[in-house]
Design a protein around this motif. Structure first.
Motif, short mmCIF file in Angstrom:
data_model
loop_
_atom_site.label_atom_id
_atom_site.label_comp_id
_atom_site.label_asym_id
_atom_site.label_seq_id
_atom_site.Cartn_x
_atom_site.Cartn_y
_atom_site.Cartn_z
N TRP A 91 0.86 -1.19 0.00
CA TRP A 91 0.00 0.00 0.00
C TRP A 91 0.89 1.23 0.00
O TRP A 91 1.72 1.41 0.88
CB TRP A 91 -0.88 0.00 1.24
CG TRP A 91 -1.96 1.05 1.18
CD1 TRP A 91 -1.81 2.38 1.36
CD2 TRP A 91 -3.35 0.83 0.93
NE1 TRP A 91 -3.02 3.03 1.23
CE2 TRP A 91 -3.98 2.09 0.96
CE3 TRP A 91 -4.13 -0.30 0.69
CZ2 TRP A 91 -5.35 2.24 0.77
CZ3 TRP A 91 -5.48 -0.15 0.49
CH2 TRP A 91 -6.09 1.11 0.53
N HIS A 140 1.28 4.89 0.64
CA HIS A 140 0.58 5.95 1.36
C HIS A 140 0.74 7.31 0.69
O HIS A 140 -0.01 8.24 1.00
CB HIS A 140 1.03 5.98 2.82
CG HIS A 140 0.58 4.79 3.60
ND1 HIS A 140 -0.58 4.78 4.35
CD2 HIS A 140 1.08 3.54 3.72
CE1 HIS A 140 -0.74 3.59 4.91
NE2 HIS A 140 0.26 2.82 4.53
N GLU A 178 -9.42 5.14 5.93
CA GLU A 178 -8.30 5.92 6.47
C GLU A 178 -8.49 6.30 7.94
O GLU A 178 -7.55 6.75 8.59
CB GLU A 178 -8.12 7.22 5.67
CG GLU A 178 -7.50 7.03 4.30
CD GLU A 178 -6.05 6.59 4.39
OE1 GLU A 178 -5.30 7.15 5.20
OE2 GLU A 178 -5.68 5.66 3.65
N GLU A 229 -5.91 5.97 10.90
CA GLU A 229 -4.69 6.77 10.90
C GLU A 229 -4.88 8.14 11.56
O GLU A 229 -3.91 8.86 11.78
CB GLU A 229 -4.16 6.94 9.48
CG GLU A 229 -3.72 5.62 8.87
CD GLU A 229 -2.84 5.80 7.65
OE1 GLU A 229 -2.55 6.96 7.28
OE2 GLU A 229 -2.41 4.78 7.07
N ARG A 247 -2.58 -2.80 4.46
CA ARG A 247 -2.21 -1.40 4.74
C ARG A 247 -1.04 -1.30 5.73
O ARG A 247 -0.61 -0.22 6.06
CB ARG A 247 -3.42 -0.64 5.30
CG ARG A 247 -4.51 -0.39 4.27
CD ARG A 247 -5.69 0.35 4.87
NE ARG A 247 -5.27 1.57 5.51
CZ ARG A 247 -5.00 2.71 4.88
NH1 ARG A 247 -5.11 2.75 3.57
NH2 ARG A 247 -4.64 3.79 5.54
N GLN A 251 -0.79 -1.91 8.96
CA GLN A 251 -1.11 -1.30 10.25
C GLN A 251 -0.45 -2.14 11.33
O GLN A 251 -0.83 -3.29 11.55
CB GLN A 251 -2.63 -1.25 10.44
CG GLN A 251 -3.07 -0.53 11.69
CD GLN A 251 -4.58 -0.39 11.76
OE1 GLN A 251 -5.25 -0.25 10.74
NE2 GLN A 251 -5.12 -0.43 12.97
N ASN A 270 3.07 6.04 6.11
CA ASN A 270 2.17 5.24 6.93
C ASN A 270 2.24 5.74 8.37
O ASN A 270 3.29 5.72 9.00
CB ASN A 270 2.61 3.77 6.85
CG ASN A 270 1.73 2.84 7.65
OD1 ASN A 270 0.78 3.27 8.30
ND2 ASN A 270 2.06 1.56 7.62
#
Length: 725
Positions: A572, A574, A611, A614, A671, A673, A692
């Motif tokens: 991903w 960002h 999103e 984040e 993503r 995370q 990220n």
């Protein structure tokens, strides 16, 4: 009905958020923010080693060292305490602060004393018999050595004392009672005897909190009452479970470790580590002053975390002034680096691949600032930076092509391959312009048109700028054509390129969005039919509108796609999020009609939903100003937590035991995370919006510093959208 048959309805310049309604504005009231202060050791004492730190009742800081007693001086300086000539050449073996009064007491090999009470308290002792001192509010003075202890009241010896069989770690005073901590037990002095009230293993520290005592160990902590009964269970889900020392400040437990310090908040631990807060991570002692500020002592330095009250407006003013003084390069907003990492006066501004994109944040902040305040300076700053964008078009001979950046001949700091001499022999310019830069052009053109350009001449100036860029793109079959006559690596919006991506790759959605946004904006500014007809041709014949509406939940790991040797679709990016959200503002506000506007709001909301973890204030505000969606709490959290110190310190959090980590599997966590909850910015590597937010380790070092427009743009957008009062 074909899209081209839909009537044209140009959007209003100041569209109110829709769908989700409006939020009540948050009043910008002062909030507490931690600020790092690092003390400088006098050069004459560069090899000194620190042992213990205390803060007296006057907030003076005293440090026990192997070279004698040191203290703080104006200007955050530390040097040897020479104020009392009679003590200057003496070496205390311990120091302490009297409970209640805050008076400083000294223990020397042959006496103990204080300079308070007119110096009247001073008693001679057997040489080198006692190594530790504690004093309660009744003027009782407890001294402990390796073999014995003794209790005084002022100068009067009360009684000799034995000591527990376990080796002393630290003496404590609480509510006039003396406590003795060893690795295996906690003892209370009861008249002339030490009574063991609690047995444990690998005990390291204690902190008193009313009727409770937090007990630190080499594997976390637990809480007992004053009778030794455990009242809160063992907890080793801490940033670092091996505890060196503990304090209670304003009812909160603070912990010192070999890997930084942290404080227990109701829902989490705030972690203070890395060069942002400490000269080194090994914290051997800590103290608190009467204002609640913390002092962390390492073997080599004293570090203060000072809690200050500030408002977002005050932070914005600081960021603004700092950026204007130290981060403007030919009108570009430029991150700085230190030529000599150890000398803060060697700051330099270098060229960057994306000078235009980064500057769009600063220029955008000033456009929104002008919309809110009507300050002429803000408008002046908009046009000042716009000149740099205009020169990107004219510094070379390629019609309508925007350079990445420019620099005087002989002073290029970055890679040299994409650079070419300008017709003016005093300058060079950089090619290979990318979609990132194009997004910057989109955004600054729109906000200048909306908020800063007021006269027909100003409107035309902005329109001519963007018209030249879009004419170049259309004329060259939707490519940026570089100095070599070939498309740049990423400046590609041609349908063959865009639709070569799978529907599971975000590039397909993003590049379609950029194309339609540019055509809409150009049409609104110039009124040229080609831009409208091209937009509808792209949407109808090449599926760009369908591409734009690809659900974000559909984006996933996609293998087998390469672009000029670069593997794509397997992570991903960002930067794509950054490009998308900046573009959404323009896409929505320059929509051809209300039907499209509603379609755009849906796709913006779809992206915003994914999103949300984040907690990015800018994405929240760009969504709020278009689709009407916002996470208000996260927006304020971001703005208040953005550090004024923008150095890109190297930090590490992956060792922390208090965090809940997510799997690294690229299929289930595309993503990337890393944790279930996002860490505050002051605990993470400090990055721009294209990174990220869940990166928890890394950084570029204190010798690099961001500009602050990463804060200024969302702040002024929040003011414009009445999110902040």
């Amino acid at each position: 009905m074909k899209l081209s048959q839909i009537g044209i309805f140009l959007c209003l310049l100041f569209v109110k958020p829709v769908s989700a309604g409006t939020v009540s504005p948050v009043k910008d009231e002062p909030y507490a923010v931690p600020v790092s202060v690092k003390y400088t050791l006098s050069p004459k004492w560069k090899d000194v080693h620190f042992k213990k730190v205390v803060a007296d009742g006057d907030n003076s800081i005293f440090i026990l060292t192997d070279a004698g007693l040191f203290r703080d001086f104006p200007g955050e300086m530390i040097s040897k305490d020479l104020l009392y000539a009679s003590l200057a050449d003496k070496y205390p073996v311990d120091i302490c602060i009297q409970e209640g009064t805050g008076y400083l007491y000294y223990l020397y090999p042959d006496r103990f004393l204080t300079n308070k009470h007119a110096g009247a308290i001073c008693s001679l002792l057997p040489e080198n018999k006692y190594r530790h001192i504690a004093v309660n509010s009744n003027d009782d003075v407890l001294l402990v050595g390796e073999q014995a202890g003794v209790l005084y009241n002022r100068n009067t010896k009360i009684r000799e004392l034995g000591i527990p069989h376990s080796e002393l770690i630290r003496l404590y005073v609480s509510d006039d009672q003396f406590w003795y901590l060893s690795a295996t037990g906690i003892y209370l002095l009861n008249h002339d005897k030490w009574v063991k009230i609690h047995s444990g293993n690998n005990l390291t520290a204690m902190a008193f909190n009313r009727d409770k005592i937090a007990v630190g160990t080499t594997d976390g902590y637990y809480v007992i009452d004053r009778n030794g009964k455990i009242v809160e269970p063992h907890n080793n889900r801490l940033p670092v479970p091996v505890i060196n020392h503990m304090l209670t400040v304003d009812g909160k437990y603070w912990f010192a470790t070999d890997q930084g310090a942290f404080v227990k908040q109701p829902e989490r631990f705030d972690y203070y580590a890395s060069e942002r807060w400490l000269d080194q991570d090994k914290v051997i002692d800590m103290a608190a002053d009467n204002d609640g500020n913390l002092y962390f002592l390492t073997p080599t330095g004293l570090n203060k975390v000072q809690f200050e009250q500030e408002t977002l407006a005050e932070k914005a003013e600081f960021m603004q002034d700092n950026l204007r003084k130290y981060h403007l390069r030919y009108g570009f907003s430029a991150a700085s680096r230190l030529v000599d990492p150890d000398d803060p006066t060697t700051m330099r501004l270098d060229d960057d691949d994306n000078d235009g994109l980064w500057t769009s944040f600063y220029l955008g902040s000033q456009a929104f600032r002008y919309a809110v305040t009507k300050e002429e300076k803000a408008k002046e700053y908009v046009w000042e930076s716009f000149e740099a964008f205009e020169r990107l078009l004219t510094i070379h001979p390629i019609e309508g092509f925007s350079a990445r950046t420019f620099e005087r001949t002989g002073y290029i700091a970055g890679d040299t391959i994409p650079w070419r001499p300008a017709p003016d022999k005093n300058w060079w310019w950089k090619g290979t312009t990318s979609t990132d830069e194009f997004v910057g052009y989109l955004f600054i053109t729109s906000v200048i048109d909306q908020f800063a350009a007021q006269t027909p001449e100003e409107k035309k100036r902005v329109a001519d700028y963007f018209d030249a860029i879009m004419t170049h793109i259309i004329t060259n079959d939707y490519y940026f054509i570089d100095y070599d006559g070939k498309p740049t690596l990423w400046g590609r919006w041609n349908p063959e390129y865009v639709n070569s991506f799978a529907t599971t790759q975000f590039d397909r959605r993003l590049n379609s969005t950029l194309t339609i946004t540019g055509l809409q904006l150009a049409y609104k500014l110039t009124g040229k039919d080609i831009y409208k007809s091209e937009a509808f041709r792209m949407m109808e014949e090449h599926g760009y509108l369908d591409n734009m509406k690809i659900p974000m939940g559909n984006i996933r790991f996609t293998s087998g796609f390469q672009h000029q040797g670069i593997t794509m679709g397997e992570d991903w990016n960002h930067s794509d999020d950054e490009m998308a959200f900046l573009t959404y503002w323009v896409l929505y506000h320059y929509a051809f009609d209300d039907t499209l506007k509603q379609e755009y709001a849906k796709m913006i909301r779809d992206h915003w939903e994914i999103e949300k973890p984040e907690r990015n204030a800018l994405w929240n505000l760009l969504a709020y100003g278009t689709s009407g969606d916002i996470d208000l709490e996260s927006t304020i959290w971001y703005l208040q937590g953005f550090p004024k110190d923008r150095n890109r310190y190297v930090v590490k959090n992956s060792h922390r035991k208090d965090l809940e980590f997510l799997p690294k599997d690229i299929h289930t966590n595309f993503r990337e995370q890393t944790t279930t909850e996002l860490l505050p910015k002051r605990e993470r590597p400090l990055n721009r919006h294209n990174n990220n937010e869940f990166i928890i380790d890394g950084g570029r070092g204190a010798h690099q510093q961001l500009t602050g427009d990463e804060f200024l743009l969302p702040y002024w957008m929040a003011r414009f959208l009445s999110v902040i009062q």
